[in-house]
Scaffold this motif. Sequence first.
Motif, short mmCIF file in Angstrom:
data_model
loop_
_atom_site.label_atom_id
_atom_site.label_comp_id
_atom_site.label_asym_id
_atom_site.label_seq_id
_atom_site.Cartn_x
_atom_site.Cartn_y
_atom_site.Cartn_z
N UNK A 27 65.72 -49.03 -78.02
CA UNK A 27 64.81 -50.16 -77.86
C UNK A 27 63.84 -49.93 -76.71
N UNK A 28 64.36 -49.45 -75.60
CA UNK A 28 63.49 -49.17 -74.46
C UNK A 28 62.50 -48.06 -74.80
N UNK A 29 62.97 -47.06 -75.54
CA UNK A 29 62.08 -45.97 -75.95
C UNK A 29 60.96 -46.49 -76.84
N UNK A 30 61.31 -47.39 -77.78
CA UNK A 30 60.31 -47.95 -78.67
C UNK A 30 59.29 -48.79 -77.90
N UNK A 31 59.77 -49.60 -76.97
CA UNK A 31 58.87 -50.43 -76.18
C UNK A 31 57.93 -49.57 -75.35
N UNK A 32 58.44 -48.46 -74.82
CA UNK A 32 57.61 -47.54 -74.04
C UNK A 32 56.58 -46.85 -74.92
N UNK A 33 57.01 -46.39 -76.09
CA UNK A 33 56.10 -45.72 -77.02
C UNK A 33 55.01 -46.68 -77.50
N UNK A 34 55.39 -47.93 -77.71
CA UNK A 34 54.43 -48.93 -78.19
C UNK A 34 53.31 -49.16 -77.19
N UNK A 35 53.60 -49.00 -75.91
CA UNK A 35 52.58 -49.18 -74.88
C UNK A 35 51.39 -48.26 -75.14
N UNK A 36 51.68 -47.02 -75.52
CA UNK A 36 50.61 -46.05 -75.77
C UNK A 36 49.68 -46.53 -76.88
N UNK A 37 50.26 -46.94 -77.99
CA UNK A 37 49.46 -47.34 -79.15
C UNK A 37 48.72 -48.64 -78.88
N UNK A 38 49.36 -49.56 -78.19
CA UNK A 38 48.71 -50.84 -77.88
C UNK A 38 47.51 -50.64 -76.97
N UNK A 39 47.63 -49.75 -76.00
CA UNK A 39 46.52 -49.48 -75.10
C UNK A 39 45.33 -48.92 -75.86
N UNK A 40 45.59 -47.94 -76.71
CA UNK A 40 44.52 -47.31 -77.47
C UNK A 40 43.91 -48.30 -78.46
N UNK A 41 44.77 -49.06 -79.14
CA UNK A 41 44.28 -50.02 -80.14
C UNK A 41 43.44 -51.11 -79.48
N UNK A 42 43.85 -51.56 -78.30
CA UNK A 42 43.11 -52.60 -77.58
C UNK A 42 41.80 -52.04 -77.03
N UNK A 43 41.84 -50.80 -76.55
CA UNK A 43 40.65 -50.20 -75.94
C UNK A 43 39.62 -49.81 -76.99
N UNK A 44 40.10 -49.33 -78.17
CA UNK A 44 39.18 -48.88 -79.23
C UNK A 44 39.58 -49.59 -80.53
N UNK A 45 39.28 -50.91 -80.64
CA UNK A 45 39.73 -51.67 -81.81
C UNK A 45 39.18 -51.15 -83.13
N UNK A 46 38.02 -50.51 -83.11
CA UNK A 46 37.43 -49.98 -84.34
C UNK A 46 38.05 -48.66 -84.75
N UNK A 47 38.94 -48.11 -83.94
CA UNK A 47 39.61 -46.86 -84.25
C UNK A 47 38.97 -45.67 -83.57
N UNK A 48 39.71 -44.59 -83.51
CA UNK A 48 39.19 -43.38 -82.89
C UNK A 48 38.09 -42.77 -83.75
N UNK A 49 37.02 -42.31 -83.15
CA UNK A 49 35.96 -41.67 -83.95
C UNK A 49 36.46 -40.39 -84.58
N UNK A 50 35.89 -40.04 -85.73
CA UNK A 50 36.35 -38.86 -86.46
C UNK A 50 36.14 -37.57 -85.68
N UNK A 51 35.13 -37.54 -84.83
CA UNK A 51 34.85 -36.34 -84.05
C UNK A 51 35.52 -36.36 -82.68
N UNK A 52 36.53 -37.26 -82.54
CA UNK A 52 37.21 -37.38 -81.26
C UNK A 52 38.00 -36.11 -80.98
#
Length: 221
Positions: A27-52
């Motif tokens: 559970x702690x591992x999942x919560x920690x891993x989720x932080x990464x995705x939430x940060x990226x999703x919040x920062x780039x809501x339209x998604x990563x550009x294809x040429x990223x």
Amino acid sequence: MSIHTVSLLVEAIFLKAKSLQHLQRFREAAQTCKVILDIVEFSIPQGLPENFTADCKVQETLNEAVKMLPELWKCSDSPHEAILSYQQALLHQWNLDAETIARIQNQFALFLLYYGGEALPPNPCSQMDGSFIPRNNIEEAILLLMILLKRVSMKRIEWDPSILDHLSFALSLSGDLRALANQIEELLPGFICRKERYHSFMLLWNRRRFGSFESIAKIVA
């Protein structure tokens, strides 16, 4: 922050999640891993550009986090969180390759079919206007498996016979076997041999005629 700094931060969080997974603190591992995705999703809501691109393996770390999060939630006996993480993986643009997306879709479909609970529907705000929103687990699993078969017929991913097996089971639960017949018919020659194709059509015809696979089994016996 520079891309190098972001890369180091993301990688450090991911390594922490991996360490917690190794310690079976899922559970702690999942919560920690989720932080990464939430940060990226919040920062780039339209998604990563294809040429990223990222010299410091940001993309690689994100890919691993997307694949690992649902498994961590499943190991922590958190099915609803696992479903939400699968939906997050498929609804957000992470620049995953076609085979990785197909693997996630397949795993998600199987989880929906066999884990035994009822899923929360995807967030309507995240759906395109007019798009189909599944009403339950079976509908969402069928949708995912049909998408996989479509990609197989377009030769975008490798053929996996188990996809058709699981779709047959899902559609038999829903009572809609005509859709299965259409899917079999649309598959290009070479994916299913002629004998197996005719065998499948015969089972579908008998299913409609006699009402259940149990009746067919009795006739065959």
